[in-house]
Design a protein around this motif. Sequence first.
Motif, PDB file in Angstrom:
ATOM      1  N   LYS A   1       0.818  -0.986   0.142  1.00  0.00           N
ATOM      2  CA  LYS A   1       0.017   0.024   0.087  1.00  0.00           C
ATOM      3  C   LYS A   1       0.692   1.261   0.186  1.00  0.00           C
ATOM      4  O   LYS A   1       0.437   2.214  -0.089  1.00  0.00           O
ATOM      5  CB  LYS A   1      -0.795  -0.097   1.300  1.00  0.00           C
ATOM      6  CG  LYS A   1      -2.060  -1.204   1.246  1.00  0.00           C
ATOM      7  CD  LYS A   1      -3.113  -0.794   0.271  1.00  0.00           C
ATOM      8  CE  LYS A   1      -4.357  -1.635   0.397  1.00  0.00           C
ATOM      9  NZ  LYS A   1      -5.556  -1.397  -0.654  1.00  0.00           N
ATOM     10  N   VAL A   2       2.076   1.245   0.173  1.00  0.00           N
ATOM     11  CA  VAL A   2       3.153   2.208   0.376  1.00  0.00           C
ATOM     12  C   VAL A   2       3.471   2.434  -0.986  1.00  0.00           C
ATOM     13  O   VAL A   2       4.315   1.761  -1.596  1.00  0.00           O
ATOM     14  CB  VAL A   2       4.275   1.966   1.339  1.00  0.00           C
ATOM     15  CG1 VAL A   2       5.149   3.207   1.363  1.00  0.00           C
ATOM     16  CG2 VAL A   2       3.828   1.667   2.619  1.00  0.00           C
ATOM     17  N   VAL A   3       3.257   3.829  -1.579  1.00  0.00           N
ATOM     18  CA  VAL A   3       3.693   4.222  -2.928  1.00  0.00           C
ATOM     19  C   VAL A   3       4.575   5.134  -2.734  1.00  0.00           C
ATOM     20  O   VAL A   3       5.279   5.272  -3.508  1.00  0.00           O
ATOM     21  CB  VAL A   3       2.410   4.985  -3.520  1.00  0.00           C
ATOM     22  CG1 VAL A   3       2.518   5.597  -4.999  1.00  0.00           C
ATOM     23  CG2 VAL A   3       1.217   3.739  -3.880  1.00  0.00           C
ATOM     24  N   ASP A   4       4.343   6.176  -1.845  1.00  0.00           N
ATOM     25  CA  ASP A   4       5.253   7.475  -1.697  1.00  0.00           C
ATOM     26  C   ASP A   4       5.323   7.962  -0.325  1.00  0.00           C
ATOM     27  O   ASP A   4       4.228   8.559   0.097  1.00  0.00           O
ATOM     28  CB  ASP A   4       4.906   8.624  -2.751  1.00  0.00           C
ATOM     29  CG  ASP A   4       5.961   9.785  -2.885  1.00  0.00           C
ATOM     30  OD1 ASP A   4       6.866   9.921  -2.054  1.00  0.00           O
ATOM     31  OD2 ASP A   4       5.747  10.688  -3.641  1.00  0.00           O
ATOM     32  N   VAL A   5       6.398   7.916   0.390  1.00  0.00           N
ATOM     33  CA  VAL A   5       6.425   8.532   1.670  1.00  0.00           C
ATOM     34  C   VAL A   5       6.715   9.885   1.914  1.00  0.00           C
ATOM     35  O   VAL A   5       6.812  10.448   3.006  1.00  0.00           O
ATOM     36  CB  VAL A   5       7.423   7.720   2.523  1.00  0.00           C
ATOM     37  CG1 VAL A   5       7.139   6.235   2.616  1.00  0.00           C
ATOM     38  CG2 VAL A   5       8.873   7.863   2.036  1.00  0.00           C
ATOM     39  N   THR A   6       7.103  10.619   0.849  1.00  0.00           N
ATOM     40  CA  THR A   6       6.830  12.085   1.023  1.00  0.00           C
ATOM     41  C   THR A   6       6.033  12.589   1.876  1.00  0.00           C
ATOM     42  O   THR A   6       4.654  12.474   1.689  1.00  0.00           O
ATOM     43  CB  THR A   6       7.049  12.779  -0.426  1.00  0.00           C
ATOM     44  OG1 THR A   6       7.828  12.431  -1.284  1.00  0.00           O
ATOM     45  CG2 THR A   6       7.149  14.208  -0.276  1.00  0.00           C
ATOM     46  N   GLY A   7       6.166  13.543   2.930  1.00  0.00           N
ATOM     47  CA  GLY A   7       5.410  14.124   3.722  1.00  0.00           C
ATOM     48  C   GLY A   7       4.767  13.525   4.818  1.00  0.00           C
ATOM     49  O   GLY A   7       3.906  13.850   5.693  1.00  0.00           O
ATOM     50  N   ALA A   8       5.014  12.069   4.994  1.00  0.00           N
ATOM     51  CA  ALA A   8       4.515  11.272   5.863  1.00  0.00           C
ATOM     52  C   ALA A   8       4.610  11.710   7.421  1.00  0.00           C
ATOM     53  O   ALA A   8       3.811  11.643   8.106  1.00  0.00           O
ATOM     54  CB  ALA A   8       4.935   9.758   5.559  1.00  0.00           C
TER      55      ALA A   8
END
Length: 336
Positions: A258-265
């Motif tokens: 489910k993890v596509v892009d961790v930017t801003g997480a």
Amino acid sequence: MDETSTRRSFVTLGLFIIDEFAFMDEHGRPTGRVLEPQIGGGGTYAAIGARIWLPPSQIGMILDKGHDFPGPIEDALLQYGQEMWMFREQPQHATTRALNSYKGENPSFEYTTPRIRITPEDLRATGLANPKVLHFICPPARALAIMSEVQDGWSSVAVYEPVPDRCIPEELPALKKVLPLISVLSPNAEEAFSLLSIPLPPTKTMIEKATKDFLDMGVGKEGSGWVLIRCGALGAYMESRATNGRWVEAFWAEDVDKVVDVTGAGNSFLGGFAAGLELSGGDIYEAALHASISASFVIEQGGLPVISEGSAGKWNGDNPFRRLDVLRKRHEHHKD
């Protein structure tokens, strides 16, 4: 203006940025991949992390609109609620932009326009002073300046997120000066290890040790503050000098596809944390559960999560309170 009459639950001093992208192979040749400019900035992601739980009237962030501010980006922001954004016209300036470059697997980040700093005085001028939670992302010396500006008459929970490129051992003396003034220190694991000169990769045992090291430096008044280290797939670890440490899982820890892009997480995690403090009456553990859910919505796609039209309370088609219930039950099961 009475600074308590319209007191917001969460306000960030973080920036809004228009993110632009360049993709190259390991030799620096363009790959041909093109990505349209996106809404970015640590402040923006933190505000959205809080918005997942709270109405826009309880959130506040100043956005500087340069002469080139794109209409479609403004329209996209307004979908989350007009009341949370304090647009400030800056006709003499370009909107803050940054280039995110990817050379093979190696990312880099640089501002391509001058930044306009947001200060506590700006919050006073826009009716956002003395929020219940004040969030900021900056070097330690700047954090000290911010806290010196809010000592008189403000009672905000100060959540400090050290800016990544200043999480180096040389900044530790400056960090020690500001720690007694803040309520919650929250670097990610890599940033914490870099500040403390601990070798990577992070392990749970070493993350717990790093937390104690920061606590020993005196976080909060008379050491009453918290350290909350964000650890990606490992979850997050929090501890105070008066309370035993506790881990909170990442929501998608059991479904990494489910993890596509961790930017801003990490930024959205702290916005969710602030909202959780509000909704739980100050329960740090409950706040961290809310934080984990906010991050789960941000990492499912590139860019910001989608607030679902026509279905109040849904994000990316799902209800955050449903996810919160799942995460609570998962923790209860692991405790048994």
